[in-house]
Design a protein around this motif. Structure first.
Motif, short mmCIF file in Angstrom:
data_model
loop_
_atom_site.label_atom_id
_atom_site.label_comp_id
_atom_site.label_asym_id
_atom_site.label_seq_id
_atom_site.Cartn_x
_atom_site.Cartn_y
_atom_site.Cartn_z
N ILE A 75 0.98 -1.40 0.13
CA ILE A 75 -0.08 0.03 0.08
C ILE A 75 0.91 1.08 -0.07
O ILE A 75 0.71 2.19 -0.88
CB ILE A 75 -1.01 -0.03 1.16
N THR A 76 1.77 1.27 0.90
CA THR A 76 2.56 2.49 1.16
C THR A 76 3.62 2.44 -0.13
O THR A 76 4.09 3.91 -0.43
CB THR A 76 3.51 2.51 2.33
N ASN A 77 4.11 1.55 -0.77
CA ASN A 77 4.95 1.57 -1.77
C ASN A 77 4.30 2.26 -3.08
O ASN A 77 5.07 2.64 -4.02
CB ASN A 77 5.65 0.07 -2.36
N ALA A 78 3.17 2.07 -3.21
CA ALA A 78 2.24 2.76 -4.23
C ALA A 78 1.89 4.42 -3.87
O ALA A 78 1.31 4.91 -4.90
CB ALA A 78 0.93 2.12 -4.52
N GLY A 79 2.71 4.65 -2.81
CA GLY A 79 2.23 6.28 -2.73
C GLY A 79 1.20 6.63 -1.70
O GLY A 79 1.05 7.82 -1.41
N PHE A 80 0.62 5.65 -1.07
CA PHE A 80 -0.56 5.92 0.02
C PHE A 80 0.00 6.01 1.19
O PHE A 80 1.14 5.29 1.51
CB PHE A 80 -1.75 4.74 0.02
N VAL A 81 -0.44 6.85 2.16
CA VAL A 81 -0.18 7.23 3.39
C VAL A 81 -1.06 6.64 4.47
O VAL A 81 -2.29 6.98 4.40
CB VAL A 81 0.07 8.75 3.73
N ILE A 82 -0.55 5.99 5.44
CA ILE A 82 -1.49 5.27 6.43
C ILE A 82 -1.01 6.10 7.84
O ILE A 82 0.27 5.82 8.28
CB ILE A 82 -1.16 3.69 6.49
N PRO A 83 -2.17 6.63 8.43
CA PRO A 83 -1.56 7.40 9.63
C PRO A 83 -0.74 6.44 10.70
O PRO A 83 -1.16 5.30 10.68
CB PRO A 83 -2.98 7.82 10.09
N LYS A 84 0.36 7.14 11.18
CA LYS A 84 1.06 6.18 12.17
C LYS A 84 0.50 5.46 12.93
O LYS A 84 0.51 4.24 13.61
CB LYS A 84 2.00 6.83 12.70
N SER A 85 -0.66 6.26 13.64
CA SER A 85 -1.41 5.85 14.73
C SER A 85 -2.32 4.65 14.34
O SER A 85 -2.45 3.71 15.22
CB SER A 85 -2.47 6.82 15.22
N LEU A 86 -2.71 4.32 13.17
CA LEU A 86 -3.33 3.31 12.82
C LEU A 86 -2.59 1.95 12.44
O LEU A 86 -3.15 0.92 12.42
CB LEU A 86 -4.38 3.56 11.57
N GLN A 87 -1.14 2.10 11.74
CA GLN A 87 -0.53 1.18 11.69
C GLN A 87 0.06 0.25 12.84
O GLN A 87 0.04 -0.92 12.66
CB GLN A 87 0.95 1.75 10.89
N SER A 88 -0.10 0.78 13.96
CA SER A 88 0.17 -0.05 15.15
C SER A 88 -0.95 -0.39 16.02
O SER A 88 -0.92 -0.89 17.31
CB SER A 88 0.99 0.74 16.26
N LEU A 89 -2.05 -0.44 15.41
CA LEU A 89 -3.43 -0.99 15.98
C LEU A 89 -4.01 -2.14 15.47
O LEU A 89 -4.63 -2.02 14.31
CB LEU A 89 -4.45 0.43 16.17
N PRO A 90 -4.14 -3.27 16.14
CA PRO A 90 -4.71 -4.47 15.54
C PRO A 90 -6.18 -4.22 15.53
O PRO A 90 -6.70 -3.58 16.51
CB PRO A 90 -4.17 -5.38 16.87
#
Length: 385
Positions: free
Chosen positions: A249-264
């Motif tokens: 996802i991120t390699n394609a240029g999309f940004v995921i908020p850091k706060s969401l990346q660490s939430l199961p």
């Protein structure tokens, strides 16, 4: 059923039909109060002009009759959770829409929904992808469609002619819809990516995410698109933030908020299945920094409530399919029956700023930028004419 103020949206779902004289009704009312208290503490308030609360929620096999089907009590809890957001992408809505329609009747007339046809075939699992939104804040922009990957293009080695071959489409076709809120418009693409095997980096899953993210990036960069604000959200079946699935996802240029990346986001809180990713215009569609995953299981269908639901679970709570006494009743209640009432996923949400009045007014005070004479000045030939 409530008051709608100019700035704060407070209209609540319809709860008049809850029978306060019954044990079930009393429990529902008590649990709704607990649920509302937790939502108020963890999720920002909805405001008409300043923020947009966006969520994604895989509601397990929504519309199935497994384990007796969803109770009305569960639908009240689901409605309460959804009502705290402005727009929710819902995955796993099934072919039979009667449960969804019942949910919409609880939410009330201010809410609308849009959904796809079912994806045929065994991998499609008779699922629909759905958007549920509060029309007081969010308006449908006119764009709606199912995401189809463009054909593969190559040269015939003999003739040199261009040949087009169909791409492998995603197992469950993503749903694209355009919406408007406040100053901005935006395109949501909701997905339920192939699970495949239990491997963290299943090749089929990675390929689907790569194909989707690449296609959406091309759309975001096209000036002819309805909106350059693109959001991917849904169930990506990501096991860990370290996996290649998230990196696709991120390699394609999309940004995921850091706060969401660490939430199961699954009920067991050991997987990162769901995500919300952005590729948007600056100063027009920005996250506020507030985001989260809402765990409702400490207020509704709690572990301590198991015995209260014994009659609702029926014979299956007492005996297995082969008629033997069930040894792990607690596991049946928590892992199976309970998740088919609510879900095995938790809703993931993010707050977005949609009031950019100050930035716009400030830009009007800036001196106009000098245009490039090479592209704007008329040619000598044009002057002669």
């Amino acid at each position: 059923m409530g008051t709608c103020y100019t700035h704060q949206l407070t209209l609540m779902p319809f709860y008049q039909k809850i029978n306060a004289a019954s044990a079930e009704g009393k429990r529902t009312l008590k649990r709704l109060l607990e649920l509302r208290k937790k939502l108020k503490a963890e999720v920002p308030e909805k405001h008409l002009e300043t923020n947009l609360l966006l969520a994604t929620w895989n509601i397990r096999e929504f519309g199935t009759t497994k384990y007796g089907g969803r109770t009305t009590e569960a639908l009240y809890y689901i409605a309460e959770i959804i009502s705290k957001f402005d727009i929710v992408a819902v995955q796993e809505v099934r072919k039979d829409l009667s449960t969804l329609e019942k949910l919409m009747s609880i939410l009330g007339a201010n809410w609308e929904f849009m959904f796809t046809d079912v994806t045929e075939g065994s991998q499609g699992n008779e699922e629909r992808l759905t958007f549920i939104f509060d029309t007081r804040k969010v308006k449908f922009g006119g764009l709606a469609g199912e995401m189809v990957l463009k054909p593969l293009q190559k040269k015939d080695p003999v003739t040199g002619q261009t040949i087009y071959e169909p791409s492998n489409q995603l197992s469950r076709t993503p749903y694209i819809c355009g919406f408007k809120a406040g100053w901005t418009n935006f395109v949501l693409t909701t997905v339920h990516i192939l699970y495949g095997t239990s491997a963290a980096n299943d090749p089929g899953r990675i390929k689907e995410i790569e194909s989707l993210a690449t296609a959406m990036t091309a759309k975001a960069e096209s000036k002819s698109e309805w909106s350059q604000n693109m959001i991917l959200l849904g169930d990506f079946n990501i096991f860990s933030p370290k996996d290649s699935t998230l990196k696709a996802i991120t390699n394609a240029g999309f940004v995921i908020p850091k706060s969401l990346q660490s939430l199961p986001s699954n009920a067991l809180k050991n997987k990162f299945y769901d995500q919300i990713a952005f590729k948007v215009r600056p100063d027009r569609f920005e996250t506020s920094g507030k985001a989260g995953v809402f765990d409702y299981y400490d207020t509704v269908f709690k572990v301590s409530d198991e015995k209260e639901y014994a009659s609702a679970m029926g014979e299956a709570y007492e005996k297995t399919d082969n008629g033997k006494p069930r040894k792990d009743k607690a596991g049946y209640y928590k892992t199976y029956w309970g998740t088919f009432q609510m879900s095995d996923h938790l809703p993931m949400w993010v707050e977005i700023q949609i009031d950019h009045t100050d930035a716009y007014l400030g830009s009007r005070l800036l001196p106009p930028q000098k245009e490039d004479e090479s592209t704007t000045a008329p040619s000598k030939d044009a002057k002669k004419k």
